[in-house]
Design a protein around this motif. Structure first.
Motif, PDB file in Angstrom:
ATOM      1  N   ALA A 195       0.827  -1.201   0.000  1.00  0.00           N
ATOM      2  CA  ALA A 195       0.000   0.000   0.000  1.00  0.00           C
ATOM      3  C   ALA A 195       0.863   1.253   0.000  1.00  0.00           C
ATOM      4  O   ALA A 195       0.593   2.217  -0.728  1.00  0.00           O
ATOM      5  CB  ALA A 195      -0.936  -0.010   1.213  1.00  0.00           C
ATOM      6  N   MET A 196       1.929   1.242   0.789  1.00  0.00           N
ATOM      7  CA  MET A 196       2.818   2.404   0.845  1.00  0.00           C
ATOM      8  C   MET A 196       3.499   2.642  -0.492  1.00  0.00           C
ATOM      9  O   MET A 196       3.619   3.791  -0.941  1.00  0.00           O
ATOM     10  CB  MET A 196       3.900   2.195   1.905  1.00  0.00           C
ATOM     11  CG  MET A 196       3.452   2.531   3.290  1.00  0.00           C
ATOM     12  SD  MET A 196       4.883   2.403   4.375  1.00  0.00           S
ATOM     13  CE  MET A 196       4.127   2.923   5.900  1.00  0.00           C
ATOM     14  N   LEU A 197       3.939   1.571  -1.127  1.00  0.00           N
ATOM     15  CA  LEU A 197       4.600   1.714  -2.424  1.00  0.00           C
ATOM     16  C   LEU A 197       3.681   2.418  -3.413  1.00  0.00           C
ATOM     17  O   LEU A 197       4.062   3.388  -4.066  1.00  0.00           O
ATOM     18  CB  LEU A 197       4.998   0.330  -2.949  1.00  0.00           C
ATOM     19  CG  LEU A 197       5.439   0.260  -4.411  1.00  0.00           C
ATOM     20  CD1 LEU A 197       6.662   1.126  -4.650  1.00  0.00           C
ATOM     21  CD2 LEU A 197       5.756  -1.171  -4.816  1.00  0.00           C
ATOM     22  N   PHE A 198       2.429   1.944  -3.491  1.00  0.00           N
ATOM     23  CA  PHE A 198       1.524   2.526  -4.481  1.00  0.00           C
ATOM     24  C   PHE A 198       1.148   3.958  -4.143  1.00  0.00           C
ATOM     25  O   PHE A 198       1.031   4.811  -5.009  1.00  0.00           O
ATOM     26  CB  PHE A 198       0.306   1.627  -4.696  1.00  0.00           C
ATOM     27  CG  PHE A 198       0.636   0.526  -5.650  1.00  0.00           C
ATOM     28  CD1 PHE A 198       0.613   0.753  -7.018  1.00  0.00           C
ATOM     29  CD2 PHE A 198       1.048  -0.711  -5.189  1.00  0.00           C
ATOM     30  CE1 PHE A 198       0.982  -0.228  -7.899  1.00  0.00           C
ATOM     31  CE2 PHE A 198       1.419  -1.710  -6.065  1.00  0.00           C
ATOM     32  CZ  PHE A 198       1.383  -1.480  -7.425  1.00  0.00           C
ATOM     33  N   ARG A 199       1.004   4.248  -2.852  1.00  0.00           N
ATOM     34  CA  ARG A 199       0.683   5.619  -2.453  1.00  0.00           C
ATOM     35  C   ARG A 199       1.858   6.549  -2.728  1.00  0.00           C
ATOM     36  O   ARG A 199       1.690   7.664  -3.179  1.00  0.00           O
ATOM     37  CB  ARG A 199       0.291   5.650  -0.971  1.00  0.00           C
ATOM     38  CG  ARG A 199      -1.128   5.180  -0.703  1.00  0.00           C
ATOM     39  CD  ARG A 199      -2.147   6.097  -1.343  1.00  0.00           C
ATOM     40  NE  ARG A 199      -1.854   7.482  -0.970  1.00  0.00           N
ATOM     41  CZ  ARG A 199      -1.828   8.483  -1.828  1.00  0.00           C
ATOM     42  NH1 ARG A 199      -2.086   8.294  -3.087  1.00  0.00           N
ATOM     43  NH2 ARG A 199      -1.527   9.684  -1.418  1.00  0.00           N
ATOM     44  N   MET A 200       3.065   6.054  -2.467  1.00  0.00           N
ATOM     45  CA  MET A 200       4.260   6.849  -2.711  1.00  0.00           C
ATOM     46  C   MET A 200       4.359   7.208  -4.198  1.00  0.00           C
ATOM     47  O   MET A 200       4.607   8.358  -4.564  1.00  0.00           O
ATOM     48  CB  MET A 200       5.480   6.027  -2.271  1.00  0.00           C
ATOM     49  CG  MET A 200       6.769   6.779  -2.284  1.00  0.00           C
ATOM     50  SD  MET A 200       6.811   7.901  -0.892  1.00  0.00           S
ATOM     51  CE  MET A 200       8.173   7.232  -0.008  1.00  0.00           C
ATOM     52  N   ILE A 201       4.137   6.207  -5.041  1.00  0.00           N
ATOM     53  CA  ILE A 201       4.202   6.450  -6.479  1.00  0.00           C
ATOM     54  C   ILE A 201       3.128   7.455  -6.892  1.00  0.00           C
ATOM     55  O   ILE A 201       3.375   8.343  -7.706  1.00  0.00           O
ATOM     56  CB  ILE A 201       4.064   5.118  -7.238  1.00  0.00           C
ATOM     57  CG1 ILE A 201       5.308   4.273  -7.016  1.00  0.00           C
ATOM     58  CG2 ILE A 201       3.837   5.360  -8.712  1.00  0.00           C
ATOM     59  CD1 ILE A 201       5.218   2.897  -7.560  1.00  0.00           C
ATOM     60  N   ASP A 202       1.952   7.318  -6.289  1.00  0.00           N
ATOM     61  CA  ASP A 202       0.863   8.242  -6.611  1.00  0.00           C
ATOM     62  C   ASP A 202       1.248   9.693  -6.311  1.00  0.00           C
ATOM     63  O   ASP A 202       0.876  10.601  -7.039  1.00  0.00           O
ATOM     64  CB  ASP A 202      -0.402   7.887  -5.819  1.00  0.00           C
ATOM     65  CG  ASP A 202      -1.206   6.812  -6.518  1.00  0.00           C
ATOM     66  OD1 ASP A 202      -0.917   6.544  -7.697  1.00  0.00           O
ATOM     67  OD2 ASP A 202      -2.112   6.250  -5.886  1.00  0.00           O
ATOM     68  N   VAL A 203       1.975   9.905  -5.212  1.00  0.00           N
ATOM     69  CA  VAL A 203       2.381  11.273  -4.880  1.00  0.00           C
ATOM     70  C   VAL A 203       3.323  11.809  -5.962  1.00  0.00           C
ATOM     71  O   VAL A 203       3.225  12.962  -6.364  1.00  0.00           O
ATOM     72  CB  VAL A 203       3.042  11.335  -3.488  1.00  0.00           C
ATOM     73  CG1 VAL A 203       3.592  12.734  -3.227  1.00  0.00           C
ATOM     74  CG2 VAL A 203       2.045  10.970  -2.410  1.00  0.00           C
TER      75      VAL A 203
ATOM     76  N   LEU B  92      11.155   4.704 -10.386  1.00  0.00           N
ATOM     77  CA  LEU B  92      11.824   3.409 -10.523  1.00  0.00           C
ATOM     78  C   LEU B  92      12.660   3.116  -9.275  1.00  0.00           C
ATOM     79  O   LEU B  92      12.651   2.001  -8.750  1.00  0.00           O
ATOM     80  CB  LEU B  92      12.713   3.443 -11.772  1.00  0.00           C
ATOM     81  CG  LEU B  92      13.030   2.126 -12.430  1.00  0.00           C
ATOM     82  CD1 LEU B  92      11.763   1.502 -12.980  1.00  0.00           C
ATOM     83  CD2 LEU B  92      14.052   2.330 -13.549  1.00  0.00           C
ATOM     84  N   CYS B  93      13.386   4.135  -8.788  1.00  0.00           N
ATOM     85  CA  CYS B  93      14.204   3.958  -7.584  1.00  0.00           C
ATOM     86  C   CYS B  93      13.330   3.621  -6.383  1.00  0.00           C
ATOM     87  O   CYS B  93      13.661   2.722  -5.597  1.00  0.00           O
ATOM     88  CB  CYS B  93      15.000   5.223  -7.275  1.00  0.00           C
ATOM     89  SG  CYS B  93      16.285   5.544  -8.478  1.00  0.00           S
ATOM     90  N   ILE B  94      12.219   4.355  -6.235  1.00  0.00           N
ATOM     91  CA  ILE B  94      11.317   4.092  -5.114  1.00  0.00           C
ATOM     92  C   ILE B  94      10.828   2.644  -5.171  1.00  0.00           C
ATOM     93  O   ILE B  94      10.859   1.919  -4.182  1.00  0.00           O
ATOM     94  CB  ILE B  94      10.124   5.059  -5.144  1.00  0.00           C
ATOM     95  CG1 ILE B  94      10.605   6.490  -4.908  1.00  0.00           C
ATOM     96  CG2 ILE B  94       9.077   4.680  -4.102  1.00  0.00           C
ATOM     97  CD1 ILE B  94       9.541   7.531  -5.135  1.00  0.00           C
ATOM     98  N   ALA B  95      10.392   2.230  -6.361  1.00  0.00           N
ATOM     99  CA  ALA B  95       9.877   0.870  -6.517  1.00  0.00           C
ATOM    100  C   ALA B  95      10.966  -0.142  -6.189  1.00  0.00           C
ATOM    101  O   ALA B  95      10.719  -1.143  -5.510  1.00  0.00           O
ATOM    102  CB  ALA B  95       9.368   0.665  -7.945  1.00  0.00           C
ATOM    103  N   PHE B  96      12.190   0.143  -6.644  1.00  0.00           N
ATOM    104  CA  PHE B  96      13.303  -0.773  -6.389  1.00  0.00           C
ATOM    105  C   PHE B  96      13.525  -0.932  -4.880  1.00  0.00           C
ATOM    106  O   PHE B  96      13.640  -2.041  -4.373  1.00  0.00           O
ATOM    107  CB  PHE B  96      14.574  -0.259  -7.072  1.00  0.00           C
ATOM    108  CG  PHE B  96      15.765  -1.145  -6.849  1.00  0.00           C
ATOM    109  CD1 PHE B  96      15.953  -2.268  -7.652  1.00  0.00           C
ATOM    110  CD2 PHE B  96      16.679  -0.888  -5.835  1.00  0.00           C
ATOM    111  CE1 PHE B  96      17.044  -3.107  -7.437  1.00  0.00           C
ATOM    112  CE2 PHE B  96      17.753  -1.726  -5.614  1.00  0.00           C
ATOM    113  CZ  PHE B  96      17.939  -2.837  -6.423  1.00  0.00           C
ATOM    114  N   VAL B  97      13.554   0.200  -4.182  1.00  0.00           N
ATOM    115  CA  VAL B  97      13.783   0.148  -2.731  1.00  0.00           C
ATOM    116  C   VAL B  97      12.681  -0.671  -2.050  1.00  0.00           C
ATOM    117  O   VAL B  97      12.957  -1.552  -1.236  1.00  0.00           O
ATOM    118  CB  VAL B  97      13.857   1.569  -2.146  1.00  0.00           C
ATOM    119  CG1 VAL B  97      13.819   1.524  -0.615  1.00  0.00           C
ATOM    120  CG2 VAL B  97      15.124   2.263  -2.618  1.00  0.00           C
TER     121      VAL B  97
END
Lengths: 283, 319
Positions: free
Chosen positions: B238-246, B297-302
């Motif tokens: 959930a955090m990953l998807f919300r982070m990407i949304d921001v 991409l970096c966020i998703a990788f982390v």
């Protein structure tokens, strides 16, 4: 979990309070917009504002609902969101079935591609798509929204449907093979009807997602008569040229574009929650 | 992927089965081709095209302005001398941290409530789904009315409750605006987080709580020792998807604040959009777009590789 334990009265009271707070928090902005849309034009500009519309005045609603460009926007959104839903479901269900049920090399590559698209920022491809669609003369053409709409709804479509297909009993397909059905017959005649509830749930999610799409809609449509509902609301400055911002009409427009979504939520709440969490949380 | 050849070799009737497997694979590939084509042609090919555009100086303001090849010049310009980009990064980062913190705390509270059995669950579900289903720009319009400096209800309410002593210009003040926007974002996205967390909680076996109750664990203990750790995978996804949304956020600022006042709420995506479609600098804008993509991409990788978020497709699946 909680139902099996003894619940003390204080706890129960606290729970009910929390439930009330949650409901109020979620609905308050929506409620306020409805109130604003029902106020008399000049009552909106009272300071301090009044909590209730007194008297109730439907003028804003009548103006907005009778505005041809607004009706057009609702129609455009309906056409585009329905087309995206149908095409995405068709492509997505084939792909999801293969992922859920068949063995093939490169499955993880397909999954990685789908995952990558789900994280794709629309902004990353807006410049090349704009140039491409301009060259193909697709600006102000619904295809310019349907094409990227399908691509960007596919991940949700594929994940949700894969989860649904996996839950279907495998024995039925095996029985169909034994009876001599071909793979395509099995898919269309055995799996299709069984998966119908899942497909329907997915359709609701896709429709909501494409109805709400904003970035492409704002960029690829410039003619007033081609705008989608969200863009029309975003740019709406009232029915007439006015000195003050017509918040009543803006509120009515905002609520009007939301009514289809609210109806979907009211009727299909269980399915939406099931579908929303099926793809994201793995059992 | 590796599982397929391994099983293949261990099967006794090798030849016959391999034909069947070949037919199965061929059928599967036929089924996935349309979707893969749609993804490749409308997402990955344009991304490569965006990269190509980012290497040029392209200005569409005047017809027939020739393109000038810059190599990585656009990227260097942004990285070395672009205060507006740094500002956009700061704004986006601020929203990401504050918005996510608030919506995960609130979302957890919502989920703990929604996970209990009580009368009127359906009503709560509908209430929670409405902010989620609303179009973001529509919610932005709603908050504009609510936040209005003189006749907004937000001011009246806070004033009546004695929280503020004078009306505040929530969305035209350099201090409040970003927080007003975060609040509007938290309102809209908390339901999504809450629904995912509720689904995650429902997968935790009830016996664990019963065993803990026998051991005399308090509610607090149960939350931190059972619910929270077992919810970690769901939380991460959930955090990953919300982070990407921001980092994709554009519709809320464009309507609610126009990125203002000044550039106080100009997010990364909004800045990029304006360079492309207001300044009509397609080359420089494409470079910004590619960089936004790289940040995501970096966020998703982390999240996926370092923290181990179990996203569909991130690990080998053999079925």
């Amino acid at each position: 979990m909680g139902s099996s334990r003894r619940v003390r009265p204080v706890q129960a009271l606290l729970m009910h309070l929390l439930i009330a707070v949650i409901i109020i928090w979620c609905l308050a902005p929506f409620y306020w917009t409805v109130i604003t849309s029902l106020k008399q034009a000049n009552a909106i500009y009272y300071s301090p504002t009044t909590y209730l519309p007194n008297p109730v005045d439907l003028a804003s609603w009548i103006k907005v609902v009778n505005l041809p460009r607004f009706q057009g926007a609702l129609l455009n959104s309906t056409i585009i969101a329905s087309s995206v839903t149908v095409v995405s479901l068709t492509l997505g269900s084939l792909c999801a079935y293969a992922i859920a049920r068949l063995r093939f090399p490169g499955k993880n590559i397909v999954l990685a591609l789908v995952l990558a698209v789900s994280m794709f920022p629309g902004i990353a491809i807006i410049s090349p798509l704009y140039l491409q669609f301009r060259d193909w003369e697709l600006i102000n053409n619904k295809l310019a929204l349907i094409l990227p709409g399908v691509t960007f709804t596919l991940p949700v479509c594929i994940w949700t449907l894969t989860a649904f297909f996996r839950d279907l009993p495998r024995e039925l397909e095996e029985a169909a093979y034994v009876d001599g059905a071909s793979r395509i017959q099995t898919f269309t005649q055995v799996i299709g009807p069984l998966a119908a509830p899942g497909v329907f749930t997915t359709a609701i999610l896709l429709f909501i997602a494409s109805w709400n799409e904003f970035l492409f809609a704002r960029t690829f449509m410039s003619k007033v008569e081609e705008l989608t509902a969200p863009v029309a609301v975003a740019q709406f400055e009232g029915a007439d040229i006015a000195a003050v911002t017509p918040w009543g009409e803006i509120s009515a427009a905002a609520i009007a574009t939301t009514i289809p979504l609210v109806i979907l939520v009211l009727v299909f709440q269980r399915r939406i929650v099931a579908g929303l969490t099926a793809g994201a949380v793995k059992g | 992927m590796n599982a397929v050849p391994a099983q293949h070799a261990s099967r006794p009737a090798f030849r016959k089965l391999s034909t069947q497997e070949f037919l199965e694979a061929r059928f599967a590939l036929t089924l996935i081709v349309p979707a893969v084509l749609a993804i490749t042609l409308v997402a990955f090919y344009p991304l490569a095209h965006a990269f190509w555009l980012s290497l040029w100086k392209i200005n569409l303001r005047f017809a027939n302005t020739p393109w000038v090849f810059l190599g990585f010049g656009n990227y260097l310009d942004t990285l070395t001398d672009d205060p507006r980009w740094l500002n956009a990064l700061r704004v986006t980062g601020t929203i990401a941290v504050s918005s996510l913190t608030a919506e995960f705390i609130l979302g957890m509270v919502f989920a703990l409530v929604m996970n209990r059995a009580f009368r009127g669950r359906g009503l709560v579900r509908v209430a929670v789904l409405i902010p989620w289903a609303l179009t973001t720009v529509v919610s932005a319009r709603m908050w504009q009315v609510i936040y209005h400096a003189t006749y907004g209800v937000f001011n009246r309410l806070l004033f009546d409750l004695g929280i503020i002593e004078a009306y505040k210009p929530w969305i035209i003040s350099p201090i409040f605006t970003i927080w007003a926007m975060v609040w509007a974002d938290v309102w809209k996205t908390t339901p999504f987080v809450a629904l995912l967390l509720t689904a995650g909680m429902q997968m935790i076996p009830g016996e664990l709580y019963e065993a803990a109750a026998i051991d005399g664990a308090t509610g607090w203990d149960r939350f931190w020792r059972i619910t929270f750790p077992l919810l970690r995978p769901t939380l991460l996804v959930a955090m990953l998807f919300r982070m990407i949304d921001v980092f994709r956020m554009l519709d809320l600022p464009i309507v609610l604040t126009g990125g203002g006042p000044g550039q106080a709420t100009e997010t990364l995506s909004l800045y990029t959009y304006r360079v492309i479609f207001t300044d009509l600098k397609f080359g420089a804008g494409s470079a910004l777009a590619v960089m936004t993509f790289l940040v995501i991409l970096c966020i998703a990788f982390v999240f996926i590789k370092v923290l181990g978020a179990p996203v569909a497709g991130s690990e080998a699946e053999d079925r």
